[in-house]
Design a protein around this motif. Sequence first.
Motif, short mmCIF file in Angstrom:
data_model
loop_
_atom_site.label_atom_id
_atom_site.label_comp_id
_atom_site.label_asym_id
_atom_site.label_seq_id
_atom_site.Cartn_x
_atom_site.Cartn_y
_atom_site.Cartn_z
N TYR A 92 0.88 -1.17 0.00
CA TYR A 92 0.00 0.00 0.00
C TYR A 92 0.92 1.22 0.00
O TYR A 92 1.37 1.68 1.05
N PRO A 93 1.26 1.73 -1.19
CA PRO A 93 2.27 2.78 -1.29
C PRO A 93 1.75 4.17 -0.93
O PRO A 93 0.59 4.49 -1.18
N GLU A 94 2.63 4.96 -0.33
CA GLU A 94 2.31 6.35 -0.03
C GLU A 94 3.23 7.31 -0.78
O GLU A 94 2.81 8.37 -1.20
N GLY A 95 4.49 6.96 -0.90
CA GLY A 95 5.43 7.84 -1.57
C GLY A 95 6.77 7.83 -0.85
O GLY A 95 7.04 7.00 0.01
N PHE A 96 7.60 8.80 -1.21
CA PHE A 96 8.94 8.88 -0.65
C PHE A 96 8.95 9.75 0.60
O PHE A 96 8.40 10.85 0.62
N GLY A 97 9.60 9.23 1.65
CA GLY A 97 9.64 9.90 2.94
C GLY A 97 10.65 11.04 2.99
O GLY A 97 11.50 11.20 2.12
N GLY A 98 10.55 11.83 4.06
CA GLY A 98 11.46 12.95 4.25
C GLY A 98 11.73 13.16 5.73
O GLY A 98 11.43 12.31 6.56
N VAL A 99 12.28 14.33 6.05
CA VAL A 99 12.58 14.69 7.43
C VAL A 99 11.90 16.03 7.73
O VAL A 99 12.21 17.05 7.08
N ALA A 100 10.98 16.03 8.67
CA ALA A 100 10.24 17.24 9.04
C ALA A 100 10.72 17.71 10.41
O ALA A 100 10.81 16.91 11.35
N THR A 101 11.03 19.01 10.53
CA THR A 101 11.64 19.51 11.77
C THR A 101 11.05 20.84 12.23
O THR A 101 10.35 21.52 11.48
N LYS A 102 11.41 21.18 13.44
CA LYS A 102 10.91 22.39 14.11
C LYS A 102 12.08 23.34 14.38
O LYS A 102 13.07 22.96 14.97
N GLY A 103 11.96 24.58 13.89
CA GLY A 103 12.94 25.61 14.21
C GLY A 103 14.18 25.63 13.34
O GLY A 103 14.72 26.70 13.03
N LYS A 104 14.67 24.49 12.92
CA LYS A 104 15.87 24.40 12.08
C LYS A 104 15.75 23.16 11.20
O LYS A 104 14.93 22.28 11.46
N TYR A 105 16.57 23.10 10.17
CA TYR A 105 16.48 21.97 9.25
C TYR A 105 17.85 21.68 8.64
O TYR A 105 18.81 22.46 8.81
N ALA A 106 17.96 20.58 7.92
CA ALA A 106 19.20 20.22 7.25
C ALA A 106 18.90 19.64 5.88
O ALA A 106 17.98 18.83 5.73
#
Length: 345
Positions: free
Chosen positions: A154-168
């Motif tokens: 049951y595919p959804e898609g490609f994941g990522g990284v979700a963050t608060k205040g700062k990111y990379a």
Amino acid sequence: MKNALNIGLKYAKLIAMTTSLAVSTMGSAFASNDSYKFNLALESGDRDSASGKSMQMWADLISEKSDGRMKVNIFYQGELGGQQELFDQLVKGNIDMMLTWPQTSYDERLGVNYIPYLTLGWDDALKAYGEGGWLKAIFGPLYKDIGLKYFGPYPEGFGGVATKGKYATSYAQAVEQGLKVRSAPVFPLPQTIQAMGFQAVPIDWNEVYTSIQTGVVDGDSSNVIYWDYEYFRDQLDYYVHTKHNFSSYAMLMNDATWEKLDAFDQAIIENSAAEVINKQFIDAKMEDDKWIKKAKEDGMKYIEPSVDDMRIWVKKVREEVWPIAEESLGKDIMDKIRANASVPQ
């Protein structure tokens, strides 16, 4: 949207033969008179989520095709317990059916679903996970070994990284920022996040919101943007589409329950599952694009890493995580992965 539709149509062609075979089996078998009531659980997603609606579709199709003899009760996220607890109950037969990310507690080889940077685009994912795909051929026997019937992804898609205040957006930036992000407690997802330069904190889904809110972690990882936007948008500011994993649940049934059914009823359940999976492959890319747009409109910063930063991540993660994965998955499976995995552009 056109690309998403084309991907879905490709998958529809791939499963057409299987669906036709299932229909043929139903037509040639003697109709069953037995009645059943199955319990179906979702590890995540409420009744209004895409997965919740899909499982309702599965339940409705089973009821319709069996003339009401087979009914499915659906339990949504948190109603019957956490991810591992639900998976345990599925293996024991206390839950009949489940939509879940594979848990590796019974067989670490199921971690093949989480091997990072396995596929790098939708077309490659379709070839790997779709009907007749090389990954699906691996999954079936593995689930059978732990007492489960595997209907498909049951595919959804490609994941990522979700963050608060700062990111990379790169390995170096993740290390410099000292970002702590939640990872699903399933091998090798924490190891993947660690190899990408983040500090991985394994946390069960039901505890993610509080963990972000209280600062235990700076964000979430490995989910498509829908989950981070829909459930944590008041906590998260950024979504970096690292695409390190292809988010794909498994549609499963307890194998002992499955084997008790006659061929006619098995065909009803399997054909209904095929219809749900077919629809999801058509919908998944469009659904992901829709939520990316929605998140951006509501103020979440959506960021795609540069091609060079992605190459570095792919190379580093494959070099560090794939050898570790081989210890659990075995050389035979990893050889198939190396032979079929996407080639970075």
